[in-house]
Design a protein around this motif. Structure first.
Motif, mmCIF file in Angstrom:
data_model
loop_
_atom_site.group_PDB
_atom_site.id
_atom_site.type_symbol
_atom_site.label_atom_id
_atom_site.label_comp_id
_atom_site.label_asym_id
_atom_site.label_seq_id
_atom_site.Cartn_x
_atom_site.Cartn_y
_atom_site.Cartn_z
ATOM 1 N N VAL A 243 -25.937 -26.886 1.268
ATOM 2 C CA VAL A 243 -26.239 -25.704 2.372
ATOM 3 C C VAL A 243 -27.656 -25.637 2.467
ATOM 4 C CG1 VAL A 243 -26.052 -23.099 2.633
ATOM 5 C CG2 VAL A 243 -24.222 -24.401 1.424
ATOM 6 N N PRO A 244 -28.143 -25.552 3.812
ATOM 7 C CA PRO A 244 -29.668 -25.444 4.116
ATOM 8 C C PRO A 244 -30.239 -24.250 2.997
ATOM 9 C CG PRO A 244 -28.407 -25.400 5.999
ATOM 10 C CD PRO A 244 -27.428 -25.647 5.061
ATOM 11 N N PHE A 245 -31.442 -24.781 2.710
ATOM 12 C CA PHE A 245 -32.468 -23.919 1.758
ATOM 13 C C PHE A 245 -31.566 -23.918 0.246
ATOM 14 C CE2 PHE A 245 -32.784 -22.147 5.918
ATOM 15 C CZ PHE A 245 -34.323 -22.356 6.111
ATOM 16 N N GLY A 246 -30.255 -24.272 0.058
ATOM 17 C CA GLY A 246 -29.726 -24.139 -1.233
ATOM 18 C C GLY A 246 -30.530 -25.001 -2.187
ATOM 19 N N GLY A 247 -30.972 -26.210 -1.880
ATOM 20 C CA GLY A 247 -31.640 -27.119 -2.673
ATOM 21 C C GLY A 247 -32.875 -26.506 -3.235
ATOM 22 N N SER B 279 -28.318 -18.108 11.240
ATOM 23 C CA SER B 279 -27.061 -18.366 11.313
ATOM 24 C C SER B 279 -26.155 -18.614 10.070
ATOM 25 C CB SER B 279 -27.008 -20.072 11.888
ATOM 26 O OG SER B 279 -27.534 -20.701 11.259
ATOM 27 N N LEU B 280 -26.974 -18.624 8.865
ATOM 28 C CA LEU B 280 -26.438 -18.746 7.742
ATOM 29 C C LEU B 280 -26.008 -17.381 7.322
ATOM 30 C CD1 LEU B 280 -28.646 -21.145 5.899
ATOM 31 C CD2 LEU B 280 -26.441 -21.612 6.460
ATOM 32 N N LEU B 281 -27.096 -16.530 7.618
ATOM 33 C CA LEU B 281 -26.535 -15.103 7.184
ATOM 34 C C LEU B 281 -25.576 -14.632 7.913
ATOM 35 C CD1 LEU B 281 -30.440 -13.538 7.234
ATOM 36 C CD2 LEU B 281 -28.792 -13.928 5.226
ATOM 37 N N ALA B 282 -25.654 -14.619 9.211
ATOM 38 C CA ALA B 282 -24.415 -14.457 10.158
ATOM 39 C C ALA B 282 -22.760 -14.998 9.500
ATOM 40 C CB ALA B 282 -24.581 -14.895 11.618
ATOM 41 N N GLY B 283 -23.156 -16.481 9.281
ATOM 42 C CA GLY B 283 -21.916 -16.948 8.626
ATOM 43 C C GLY B 283 -21.455 -16.370 7.447
ATOM 44 N N ALA B 284 -22.456 -16.120 6.396
ATOM 45 C CA ALA B 284 -22.155 -15.517 5.104
ATOM 46 C C ALA B 284 -21.182 -13.997 5.592
ATOM 47 C CB ALA B 284 -23.203 -15.226 4.336
ATOM 48 N N ARG B 285 -21.816 -13.345 6.289
ATOM 49 C CA ARG B 285 -21.315 -12.054 6.771
ATOM 50 C C ARG B 285 -20.018 -11.873 7.236
ATOM 51 N NH1 ARG B 285 -19.125 -8.100 6.588
ATOM 52 N NH2 ARG B 285 -19.886 -5.739 7.360
ATOM 53 N N VAL B 286 -19.911 -13.080 8.281
ATOM 54 C CA VAL B 286 -18.360 -13.143 8.725
ATOM 55 C C VAL B 286 -17.327 -13.681 8.143
ATOM 56 C CG1 VAL B 286 -17.204 -14.096 10.781
ATOM 57 C CG2 VAL B 286 -19.350 -13.324 11.167
ATOM 58 N N PRO C 282 -35.940 -23.814 11.949
ATOM 59 C CA PRO C 282 -35.660 -22.968 10.711
ATOM 60 C C PRO C 282 -35.098 -21.511 10.502
ATOM 61 C CG PRO C 282 -37.348 -24.672 10.334
ATOM 62 C CD PRO C 282 -37.242 -24.399 11.805
ATOM 63 N N PHE C 283 -35.983 -20.873 11.445
ATOM 64 C CA PHE C 283 -35.610 -19.544 11.763
ATOM 65 C C PHE C 283 -34.002 -19.113 12.157
ATOM 66 C CE2 PHE C 283 -35.108 -15.746 14.473
ATOM 67 C CZ PHE C 283 -35.446 -14.725 13.595
ATOM 68 N N GLY D 261 -17.751 -19.614 5.959
ATOM 69 C CA GLY D 261 -18.754 -19.223 7.140
ATOM 70 C C GLY D 261 -20.037 -19.767 6.940
ATOM 71 N N ILE D 262 -20.577 -19.991 5.751
ATOM 72 C CA ILE D 262 -21.879 -20.629 5.527
ATOM 73 C C ILE D 262 -21.844 -22.142 5.899
ATOM 74 C CG2 ILE D 262 -23.558 -21.239 3.655
ATOM 75 C CD1 ILE D 262 -22.959 -18.451 2.484
ATOM 76 N N VAL D 263 -20.770 -22.717 5.370
ATOM 77 C CA VAL D 263 -20.597 -24.101 5.644
ATOM 78 C C VAL D 263 -20.421 -24.422 7.061
ATOM 79 C CG1 VAL D 263 -18.949 -26.206 5.133
ATOM 80 C CG2 VAL D 263 -19.396 -24.493 3.244
ATOM 81 N N VAL D 264 -19.949 -23.930 7.845
ATOM 82 C CA VAL D 264 -19.842 -23.968 9.375
ATOM 83 C C VAL D 264 -20.818 -23.128 10.440
ATOM 84 C CG1 VAL D 264 -17.452 -24.599 9.355
ATOM 85 C CG2 VAL D 264 -17.974 -22.317 9.687
ATOM 86 N N ALA D 265 -21.490 -22.649 9.676
ATOM 87 C CA ALA D 265 -22.575 -21.594 10.702
ATOM 88 C C ALA D 265 -23.508 -22.482 11.408
ATOM 89 C CB ALA D 265 -23.303 -20.776 9.707
ATOM 90 N N VAL D 266 -24.116 -23.412 10.726
ATOM 91 C CA VAL D 266 -25.201 -24.078 11.438
ATOM 92 C C VAL D 266 -24.703 -25.245 12.412
ATOM 93 C CG1 VAL D 266 -26.963 -26.055 11.045
ATOM 94 C CG2 VAL D 266 -26.658 -24.110 9.458
ATOM 95 N N PRO D 267 -23.671 -25.954 12.253
ATOM 96 C CA PRO D 267 -23.097 -26.584 13.355
ATOM 97 C C PRO D 267 -22.632 -25.937 14.503
ATOM 98 C CG PRO D 267 -21.635 -27.008 11.438
ATOM 99 C CD PRO D 267 -22.855 -26.241 10.931
ATOM 100 N N ILE D 268 -22.111 -24.751 14.287
ATOM 101 C CA ILE D 268 -21.490 -23.831 15.378
ATOM 102 C C ILE D 268 -22.747 -23.334 16.217
ATOM 103 C CG2 ILE D 268 -20.572 -21.725 15.752
ATOM 104 C CD1 ILE D 268 -18.664 -22.143 13.729
#
Length: 384
Positions: A256-260, A316-323, A310-311, A328-335
């Motif tokens: 996940v972006p920023f996860g590392g 998109s990661l926050l929105a994917g996690a919420r939905v 990056p912003f 949602g986190i996994v597919v948030a960025v490509p969507i």
């Protein structure tokens, strides 16, 4: 767009004011529908992602003479064997180290407190106006509370693991079966789906969706694999306690972006409880490996992964996690990348850009040709 241009500013404001509550209402209704069919959506989305990843080795084998069905069966069996092998060999070692870490955390907490007190004595001897005694007490109390919470969660997870396995076994089997079906029939299914779009949008949408998911997932998988293997090897050479667990944890979080970065910070803090000097070594090595992977390995393999600021990646990661939670986190960025490309295309058409779409990249063009050959060989037309 012509209708929008014909409106005056007050009419545009009124249209936006009327559309905003309807948009919110539709979003709320979709969230309720998603919550009701959440299990089904998770199975479909997980199967689609797995089939998307497995489709590339299938095409590789097809280019070397295997039939589509034979290649799908071969790749699917190899994937199951690899996952089973990792589950039998590597997973028990990681779980064992995780249990040992939880058991030794109280000892590490006391060691961290003693190191802070020793550092406080040295600071006072030098004469600096810094008091670390209170910080040590607060840190110790906070870590004890977190340790108790982690212990309770670990016990609850252990107790519910059997129930989870029994309940979710059917979902896992359905996911496996659906993934195999999608790997075998993905071209036909995909063509039947995009035919619902306007004709002029079918190829650009297919190209954008495929390239964004491909670049993102393969970029993240390559980065996470390199970081996991590199950090695990270095940690074992440095004799870092629980080096296997820490290295693989950072690699898994790097999917996940920023996860590392979050994983590196967490591991550094844990090692610092036992040894400040070793923690600095862990931090330095982890940052070096991370920079090498992100700036040299991944870009050379796939170039720019997302093309997003990056912003917007963070949003998109926050929105994917919420939905959708973890999925949602996994597919948030490509969507988000697909939405960005669609908005750019709409804006270009709005400004009268009549230029044709850019040619397909070689890999995607080859894929389209392979898909067309599949349909022709199977006797299935695009309309069917």
């Amino acid at each position: 767009m012509t209708w929008w241009d014909s409106l005056n500013p007050s009419s545009r404001l009124l249209a936006i004011a009327l559309a905003a509550p309807l948009t919110v209402l539709n979003a709320w209704a979709l969230s309720k529908i998603f919550g009701y069919f959440q299990s089904l959506f998770i199975i479909l989305l997980t199967s689609s992602l797995l089939a998307f990843l497995l489709n590339y080795p299938v095409r590789w084998f097809e280019k070397r003479g295997l039939k589509q069905g034979q290649a799908a069966v071969l790749v699917f069996l190899v994937a199951i064997l690899l996952v089973s092998g990792l589950g039998v060999t590597l997973l028990p070692l990681v779980l064992t180290q995780a249990q040992q870490l939880i058991a030794r955390l109280p000892e590490w907490l006391d060691s961290g407190r003693q190191q802070l007190l020793t550092l406080d004595d040295r600071v006072n001897a030098i004469g600096l106006p810094i008091n670390l005694d209170g910080l040590a007490e607060q840190l110790n109390a906070q870590l004890i509370r977190e340790l108790q919470l982690i212990t309770r969660q670990a016990l609850n997870l252990t107790l519910s693991l059997t129930v989870f396995t029994v309940v979710r076994t059917l979902d896992v089997l359905l996911t496996i079966v659906l993934t195999f079906y999608l790997v075998q029939n993905s071209p036909i299914i995909w063509r039947s789906l995009i035919q619902w779009l306007p004709t002029r949008l079918q190829i650009p949408f297919s190209q954008t969706l495929q390239s964004s998911f491909q670049n993102y997932f393969f970029g993240q998988v390559i980065s996470a694999t390199c970081m996991g293997l590199g950090l695990t090897s270095v940690f074992l050479l440095l004799k870092v306690p629980f080096g296997l667990l820490f290295g693989l944890t950072i690699g898994f979080m790097a999917l996940v972006p920023f996860g590392g970065s979050v994983g590196i910070a967490t591991v550094t803090l844990l090692v610092a409880l036992q040894n400040f000097g070793l923690a600095f070594q862990v931090l330095a090595v982890a940052l070096i490996v991370q920079q090498i992977v992100e700036n040299f390995i991944a870009p050379r393999v796939l170039g720019t992964v997302t093309g997003l600021n990056p912003f917007w990646v963070f949003v998109s990661l926050l929105a994917g996690a919420r939905v959708g939670g973890l999925l949602g986190i996994v597919v948030a960025v490509p969507i988000a990348v697909v939405i960005k490309e669609i908005l750019i295309a709409v804006r270009s058409s709005h400004h009268g850009d009549s230029s044709s779409h850019p040619p397909l990249p070689p890999a995607i063009e080859t894929v389209e040709k392979v898909d067309e050959k599949r349909l022709q060989s199977s006797g299935v037309s695009g309309q069917e």
